[in-house]
Enzyme design. Structure first.
Site, PDB file in Angstrom:
ATOM      1  N   LYS A   1      58.357  31.943  42.948  1.00  0.00           N
ATOM      2  CA  LYS A   1      57.635  31.225  43.994  1.00  0.00           C
ATOM      3  C   LYS A   1      56.134  31.484  43.930  1.00  0.00           C
ATOM      4  O   LYS A   1      55.326  30.562  43.824  1.00  0.00           O
ATOM      5  CB  LYS A   1      58.164  31.617  45.374  1.00  0.00           C
ATOM      6  CG  LYS A   1      59.670  31.553  45.540  1.00  0.00           C
ATOM      7  CD  LYS A   1      60.221  30.157  45.360  1.00  0.00           C
ATOM      8  CE  LYS A   1      61.719  30.119  45.592  1.00  0.00           C
ATOM      9  NZ  LYS A   1      62.495  30.941  44.637  1.00  0.00           N
TER      10      LYS A   1
ATOM     11  N   HIS B   1      32.801  27.819  13.605  1.00  0.00           N
ATOM     12  CA  HIS B   1      32.393  29.237  13.643  1.00  0.00           C
ATOM     13  C   HIS B   1      31.139  29.430  14.501  1.00  0.00           C
ATOM     14  O   HIS B   1      30.390  30.377  14.304  1.00  0.00           O
ATOM     15  CB  HIS B   1      32.144  29.778  12.232  1.00  0.00           C
ATOM     16  CG  HIS B   1      33.286  29.568  11.289  1.00  0.00           C
ATOM     17  ND1 HIS B   1      34.379  30.400  11.244  1.00  0.00           N
ATOM     18  CD2 HIS B   1      33.517  28.599  10.370  1.00  0.00           C
ATOM     19  CE1 HIS B   1      35.227  29.973  10.319  1.00  0.00           C
ATOM     20  NE2 HIS B   1      34.732  28.865   9.780  1.00  0.00           N
TER      21      HIS B   1
ATOM     22  N   LYS C   1      17.019  32.875  37.694  1.00  0.00           N
ATOM     23  CA  LYS C   1      18.356  32.634  37.153  1.00  0.00           C
ATOM     24  C   LYS C   1      19.044  31.428  37.793  1.00  0.00           C
ATOM     25  O   LYS C   1      18.977  31.202  38.989  1.00  0.00           O
ATOM     26  CB  LYS C   1      19.252  33.870  37.350  1.00  0.00           C
ATOM     27  CG  LYS C   1      18.845  35.093  36.560  1.00  0.00           C
ATOM     28  CD  LYS C   1      18.965  34.866  35.059  1.00  0.00           C
ATOM     29  CE  LYS C   1      20.397  34.723  34.614  1.00  0.00           C
ATOM     30  NZ  LYS C   1      21.204  35.924  34.844  1.00  0.00           N
TER      31      LYS C   1
ATOM     32  N   SER D   1      20.755  34.566  41.108  1.00  0.00           N
ATOM     33  CA  SER D   1      20.838  36.024  41.024  1.00  0.00           C
ATOM     34  C   SER D   1      20.226  36.652  42.261  1.00  0.00           C
ATOM     35  O   SER D   1      19.265  36.120  42.826  1.00  0.00           O
ATOM     36  CB  SER D   1      20.099  36.513  39.771  1.00  0.00           C
ATOM     37  OG  SER D   1      19.861  37.903  39.830  1.00  0.00           O
TER      38      SER D   1
ATOM     39  N   GLN E   1      63.148  35.419  42.918  1.00  0.00           N
ATOM     40  CA  GLN E   1      62.196  35.144  43.990  1.00  0.00           C
ATOM     41  C   GLN E   1      60.763  35.166  43.468  1.00  0.00           C
ATOM     42  O   GLN E   1      59.868  34.565  44.077  1.00  0.00           O
ATOM     43  CB  GLN E   1      62.382  36.187  45.098  1.00  0.00           C
ATOM     44  CG  GLN E   1      61.601  35.930  46.359  1.00  0.00           C
ATOM     45  CD  GLN E   1      62.099  36.795  47.493  1.00  0.00           C
ATOM     46  OE1 GLN E   1      63.168  36.584  48.044  1.00  0.00           O
ATOM     47  NE2 GLN E   1      61.318  37.812  47.830  1.00  0.00           N
TER      48      GLN E   1
ATOM     49  N   GLU F   1      32.186  29.520  34.607  1.00  0.00           N
ATOM     50  CA  GLU F   1      32.654  30.880  34.344  1.00  0.00           C
ATOM     51  C   GLU F   1      33.906  31.199  35.152  1.00  0.00           C
ATOM     52  O   GLU F   1      34.810  31.903  34.676  1.00  0.00           O
ATOM     53  CB  GLU F   1      31.536  31.884  34.643  1.00  0.00           C
ATOM     54  CG  GLU F   1      30.387  31.811  33.650  1.00  0.00           C
ATOM     55  CD  GLU F   1      29.232  32.729  34.010  1.00  0.00           C
ATOM     56  OE1 GLU F   1      29.381  33.525  34.968  1.00  0.00           O
ATOM     57  OE2 GLU F   1      28.186  32.651  33.343  1.00  0.00           O
TER      58      GLU F   1
END
Length: 445
Positions: free
Chosen positions: A330, A160, A288, A282, A327, A295
């Protein structure tokens, strides 16, 4: 009306030419150029069978074989290209063969339909690519095991998304290695089930020519021989669906691992650092470092699910035998294959280059009463029924939360205040090292 042999293989029974929009709508040559080589491989086997069964003379067979081989060589070198004016790859190959070898080229298609031809081509391609995927899974599994062996650091295991029990980083990696082993087996199962040759099934009911389907099946490497039923042979796309199903489960596993990497590399967890090569920054926030590789793997999983669902929906309403709807298999397979192979390789590289932080993992173990189950097991070994032990430790957790303590920080008097069963020998059993070295948990090390 234009010569039917200019860019297509049909047209004799039509009064009017195909509408330009319909021609573009109907054609898929530019989208399926990857079928070029298996189409020529299938045609070469078909020619050899035609000679064997007397449908071609030795000389005619030699001419067609050399013509097909020259097309293959020119295709590989880039000397010839296939444009949107061709309905499909099969048309391109046959018409180019006729241009090269003349009238004898028109004999290639005897005892064959595009229906069995396209399914043979597709099976040959899917078989080769599934072997490739199995190899990539093997490589990724080896990397998971190598990284696991180098990093036996204790860390929290979760249920959890709450700290639950002590495990190791190694054991986490090996859990994904187990998933990869099942994924490889699913791919191999798909390979085994599909290994029958459709060549010779004709449009839907075979051919009146005397042919040798077992010969072409063996020549093309179909270990289970020719398809047993012509109708099924040309209309079966189970093997594409099964491949997409195996891909979908594989992508689900890669997505779950990607989610772990995103969480573990965040400041909130700090368990690992991902290599700069597989992260981005970023445009506005200089600090960042985003886990974009993980992701993207997580995000592209839905594409594979979508292709599986779309093809299931395509196939569910089709009567036997062949319908042009088929088709759609494919693009569904080809795009899914590209996603799966890219994601396997990127994820392997992320795992191979990440840096674990054992001290952060060990510090996280001390929070969240992660040794509560072991405290209850201690009481059980002392003779207390498990349900009573569960209740006792639950009361201790409540007390610890009020006092701002961990279970191992409680005094013996505090422990005995809840249950007199506790003795000094409980403390060694509450350390993470003791927990990991006890019984079956030794396999986590």
């Amino acid at each position: 009306m234009a010569d039917a042999y200019e860019t297509r293989l049909w047209g004799g029974r039509f009064h009017e030419d195909e509408d330009a929009l319909m021609q573009r709508f109907n054609g898929n040559a530019c989208e399926t150029l990857w079928l070029m080589e298996p189409d020529i491989e299938g045609s070469l086997a078909h020619v050899a069978m035609q000679v064997r069964c007397g449908l071609l003379t030795e000389g005619e067979g030699k001419t067609l074989t050399e013509g097909l081989e020259s097309i293959l060589a020119d295709w590989r070198s880039g000397a010839i290209t296939c444009g949107p004016e061709y309905e499909d790859v099969h048309t391109f190959v046959e018409l180019n063969l006729i241009r090269r070898v003349g009238e004898v080229g028109k004999k290639l298609h005897a005892a064959r339909s595009r229906n069995d031809q396209v399914n043979t081509d597709m099976k040959l391609y899917v078989k080769a690519q599934l072997h490739r995927v199995a190899g990539l899974i093997d490589s990724f599994t080896a990397t998971l095991k190598e990284v696991a062996d180098k990093n036996p650091w204790p860390m929290p295991g979760y249920t959890h998304l709450q700290r639950a029990q002590v495990v190791t980083f190694k054991y986490y990696m090996l859990a994904y290695a187990e998933m990869m082993a099942r994924d490889k087996q699913r791919v191999l199962n798909a390979l085994d089930l599909m290994d029958e040759s459709p060549l010779g099934c004709g449009a839907l009911a075979g051919t009146t020519h005397q042919i040798d389907r077992a010969f072409t099946a063996e020549k093309l490497g179909f270990s289970h021989g020719p398809c047993k039923n012509f109708l099924d042979g040309v209309s079966d796309r189970d093997y594409v669906l099964e491949s997409l199903s195996a891909f979908s489960i594989l992508m689900m596993h890669l997505s779950r691992l990607s989610e772990e990497l995103v969480l573990w590399s965040s400041a909130e967890f700090g368990f690992i650092t991902l290599d700069d090569k597989y992260t981005t920054g970023s445009s506005i926030m200089p600090q960042k470092k985003n886990a974009d590789g993980a992701e993207l793997v997580r995000g592209q999983t839905g594409r594979v699910y979508g292709h599986l669902t779309a093809l299931l929906c395509t196939m569910k309403g089709l009567p036997l035998a062949y319908n042009k709807d088929m088709q759609e298999d494919k693009l569904a397979f080809y795009d899914s294959l590209n996603v799966v192979t890219a994601c396997l390789q990127v994820t392997e590289r992320m795992i191979a280059t990440l840096t674990p932080h054992p001290e952060v993992m060990r510090a996280a173990i001390k929070k969240g009463f992660i040794n509560a189950t072991e405290a209850a097991d201690y009481l059980v070994r002392k003779g207390m029924p498990f349900r009573d032990a569960h209740s006792v430790v639950g009361q201790l957790v409540l007390y610890c939360e009020q006092q701002g303590k961990a279970l191992e920080e409680l005094s013996l008097e505090e422990l005995k205040a809840v249950s007199p069963v506790f003795e000094e020998d409980v403390y060694p059993e509450l350390t993470c090292d003791a927990i990991l070295h006890r019984g079956i948990k030794q396999e986590m090390l």
